[in-house]
Scaffold this motif. Structure first.
Motif, mmCIF file in Angstrom:
data_model
loop_
_atom_site.group_PDB
_atom_site.id
_atom_site.type_symbol
_atom_site.label_atom_id
_atom_site.label_comp_id
_atom_site.label_asym_id
_atom_site.label_seq_id
_atom_site.Cartn_x
_atom_site.Cartn_y
_atom_site.Cartn_z
ATOM 1 N N ARG A 1 -59.705 -60.219 -4.180
ATOM 2 C CA ARG A 1 -58.497 -60.761 -3.539
ATOM 3 C C ARG A 1 -57.418 -59.689 -3.415
ATOM 4 N NH1 ARG A 1 -55.994 -65.025 -6.258
ATOM 5 N NH2 ARG A 1 -57.103 -64.586 -8.181
ATOM 6 N N ARG A 2 -57.322 -58.870 -4.467
ATOM 7 C CA ARG A 2 -56.315 -57.803 -4.384
ATOM 8 C C ARG A 2 -56.671 -56.805 -3.287
ATOM 9 N NH1 ARG A 2 -55.424 -57.438 -10.546
ATOM 10 N NH2 ARG A 2 -53.837 -59.059 -10.761
ATOM 11 N N ARG A 3 -58.024 -56.566 -3.157
ATOM 12 C CA ARG A 3 -58.460 -55.620 -2.139
ATOM 13 C C ARG A 3 -58.081 -56.153 -0.745
ATOM 14 N NH1 ARG A 3 -63.153 -54.735 -4.591
ATOM 15 N NH2 ARG A 3 -64.362 -56.049 -3.190
ATOM 16 N N VAL A 4 -58.375 -57.449 -0.541
ATOM 17 C CA VAL A 4 -58.028 -58.058 0.749
ATOM 18 C C VAL A 4 -56.525 -57.933 0.996
ATOM 19 C CG1 VAL A 4 -57.909 -60.211 2.050
ATOM 20 C CG2 VAL A 4 -59.980 -59.619 0.789
ATOM 21 N N GLY A 5 -55.764 -58.203 -0.040
ATOM 22 C CA GLY A 5 -54.301 -58.083 0.088
ATOM 23 C C GLY A 5 -53.896 -56.673 0.470
ATOM 24 N N ALA A 6 -54.522 -55.687 -0.177
ATOM 25 C CA ALA A 6 -54.172 -54.295 0.096
ATOM 26 C C ALA A 6 -54.542 -53.927 1.532
ATOM 27 C CB ALA A 6 -54.880 -53.372 -0.888
#
Lengths: 289, 308
Positions: free
Chosen positions: A13-18
């Motif tokens: 999820r953090r990757r998608v956010g980034a």
């Protein structure tokens, strides 16, 4: 109960956010880059032509002698006349629609049409202006015909902006005024309008910023290509900055393309001043509730 | 309180804008010649550079007179001229019968004054090293209506198998009328699958950017961009002749050298400022015409017209 149904997958999820953040950054970066390239290119070509003489001379076939006096004066006249025509019409229409008009299908129809008119291509207004103002009213190819056409062009925006400004005035204010015995006109004149004016003026200036860059409708109604005198009345023939720029870019000599870049810088400065004016007006007079 | 002040500010704002704009005026009088009034010119983009130069110099000599010059193509110019909207019409071809009829309907006469020679110039991309000369017949086959020629080797088999991209003036242009009449043999008969523009600079940029391209426009534009374009000499049966000031003036660059004109209406000529402008035009043509890239008529011709 299946605790397996919920997987935190924090890394993913953090990757998608980034990634999303990067996409947004690239979009803003791209637009800024294109703008920067445009500005640098224009500045490189045009900056060394800029001088007081450039502003004070008339156009010429010899680049060293050429200036934009008639175009600047034409643009100023055009803006003054356009404002004088579209301000009372636009604000009047907005006041009627917001304060007086009954809420029925007719008003809704009007409202929808005004919204649609804002999206009509400017050349269509040019054709309209040619038929109505130049030919039917007999204004000829004059400043007045041009300003009337541009006023039509910006009217939808002026009306919608003024309506939004009027809507933002709290109804408690109107009710208080009525409560003290004021008539509808007194209420509008002394309370609603002054309160809405910063928003109205901002909309007005922003629409004028659009009008000052318009070329197509003015070419349509017959703004002229070579004018080496200053207009002295609304019935005079005219040229404006965008037309002068267009004319210079279509000349074969490279010097004229640089002159056009110089004129573009002047136009950008005028625009910047107008927009700054809009912001200052808004900040100075804005009241919050 | 603030808001009230603003209402007043707004009320004076619009008239103020007018006032500011009005500051440009006040320089109408104070001329040496005592002439005043306005001369309005419109029409061909080919003649525009000449009329523009004349307008500029005339206004320096006669600050009291305003001369305005527009571009709307030879055909567009005659439409305005015959509607009585202009005094002088720039034309890169003689007036047509249909245009004379239109003028007559409105009671407007037209006096034709030749002002210079122009050579219609056929240009190619500099990378094209084969089509340095074409016959009139080849040009006609290429440009006639319904022409199926899409590749260079369809014109001459020994030319490369490359696509031809065509550029030319639009149908409102006198250059278009003249080229079709002189090359195809019938006025306004042209294939229509080419990039048409009234703006000659668009054509220059187009031909410059397309390796297989071919286009045509007035000689003055070629001369200004000769470093970016290649020339196609034209063979009218007497060998290849490239356009130049000499070949255009002595008529060997045929059939594409042509006279260009201004048309004046007699009513306007009766006004002193228009008469002075036309005389100025003819008196200064030998100097100003070559300066803007055209070939002047013989000096005696201008004098003959003046005497008349």
């Amino acid at each position: 109960m299946s605790g397996e149904r919920f997987r935190p997958a924090r890394d993913r999820r953090r990757r998608v956010g980034a990634i999303f953040r990067m996409v947004c950054l690239v979009s803003i970066g791209f637009s800024m880059l294109v703008l920067a390239i445009l500005l640098v290119d224009v500045a490189r070509d045009g900056l060394h032509w800029l001088s007081w003489d450039f502003l004070a001379r008339y156009p010429s076939r010899i680049p060293e002698r050429a200036g934009i006096k008639s175009a600047i004066l034409g643009s100023l006249w055009m803006m003054g006349l356009t404002a004088a025509i579209s301000f009372p019409l636009g604000v009047g229409a907005a006041i009627y629609l917001e304060e007086y008009a009954p809420r029925n299908w007719l008003t809704r129809l009007l409202q929808t049409n005004i919204g649609n008119l804002a999206g009509v291509p400017s050349i269509v207004y040019g054709i309209l202006g040619l038929a109505i103002f130049v030919r039917f009213f007999g204004f000829g190819r004059s400043l007045l015909a041009g300003a009337a056409t541009l006023a039509l062009l910006v009217l939808p925006v002026v009306i919608v902006a003024s309506q939004e400004a009027l809507k933002a005035v709290p109804s408690s204010l109107r009710e208080a005024s009525y409560g003290l015995g004021a008539t509808k006109w007194q209420t509008i004149r002394h309370h609603v309008l002054p309160m809405a004016l910063p928003g109205i003026l901002t909309g007005m200036i922003l629409s004028l910023s659009r009008a000052i860059g318009e070329t197509a409708p003015l070419i349509m109604i017959g703004a002229l290509t070579f004018i080496a005198f200053s207009p002295t009345s609304p019935m005079d023939p005219f040229t404006v900055l965008p037309i002068q720029i267009f004319n210079w870019t279509s000349k074969p000599q490279a010097e004229f393309h640089d002159l056009a870049a110089g004129a573009i810088i002047v136009l950008l400065v005028v625009l910047l001043v107008m927009n700054t004016g809009a912001i200052l007006l808004r900040n100075k007079f804005q009241k919050r509730f | 309180m603030d808001a009230k002040k603003l209402t007043r500010t707004a009320l004076v704002l619009a008239p103020l804008a007018l006032l500011v704009a009005g500051c440009g005026g006040g320089e109408r009088s104070g001329d040496g010649t005592g002439l005043s009034g306005m001369v309005s010119i419109d029409g061909s983009s080919t003649v525009f550079p000449i009329s523009e130069a004349m307008a500029e110099e005339f206004q320096i000599a006669n600050p009291g007179v305003r001369v305005i010059v527009g571009i709307s193509g030879t055909g567009g110019g005659f439409k305005k001229f015959c509607a009585g909207e202009t005094d002088i019409s720039d034309a890169s071809r003689p007036i047509k019968q249909s245009e004379m009829d239109l003028c007559a309907e409105n009671g407007i006469e037209a006096i034709e004054i030749p002002v210079a020679w122009d050579g219609l110039t056929v240009v190619r991309n500099p990378a094209n090293d084969w089509a340095t000369c074409m016959t009139v017949d080849e040009l006609a086959r290429l440009w006639q209506p319904g022409s199926t020629i899409q590749r260079w080797n369809q014109i001459r088999p020994d030319w490369p198998d490359e696509e031809i991209v065509l550029y030319g003036p639009d149908t409102d242009s006198g250059t278009f009328d003249y080229f079709t009449a002189a090359v195809v043999g019938e006025e306004d008969a042209s294939r229509d699958d080419y990039t048409a523009s009234a703006d000659d600079n668009v054509l220059v940029v187009g031909v410059e950017g397309d390796a297989g391209s071919l286009g045509y426009f007035g000689f003055a534009y070629y001369e200004e961009s000769s470093d970016r374009l290649g020339l196609v000499a034209v063979d009218n049966g007497n060998g290849c002749v490239a356009p130049s000031r000499e070949t255009i003036e002595n008529g060997t660059y045929a059939p594409l050298s042509r006279p260009i004109f201004i048309y004046v209406k007699p009513d306007a000529l009766a006004r002193p400022e228009v008469r002075a402008f036309v005389e100025f035009y003819l008196n200064n043509a030998t100097v100003l015409v070559p300066e803007v890239g055209y070939v002047p008529l013989a000096a005696e011709r201008y004098e003959e017209i003046l005497d008349w």
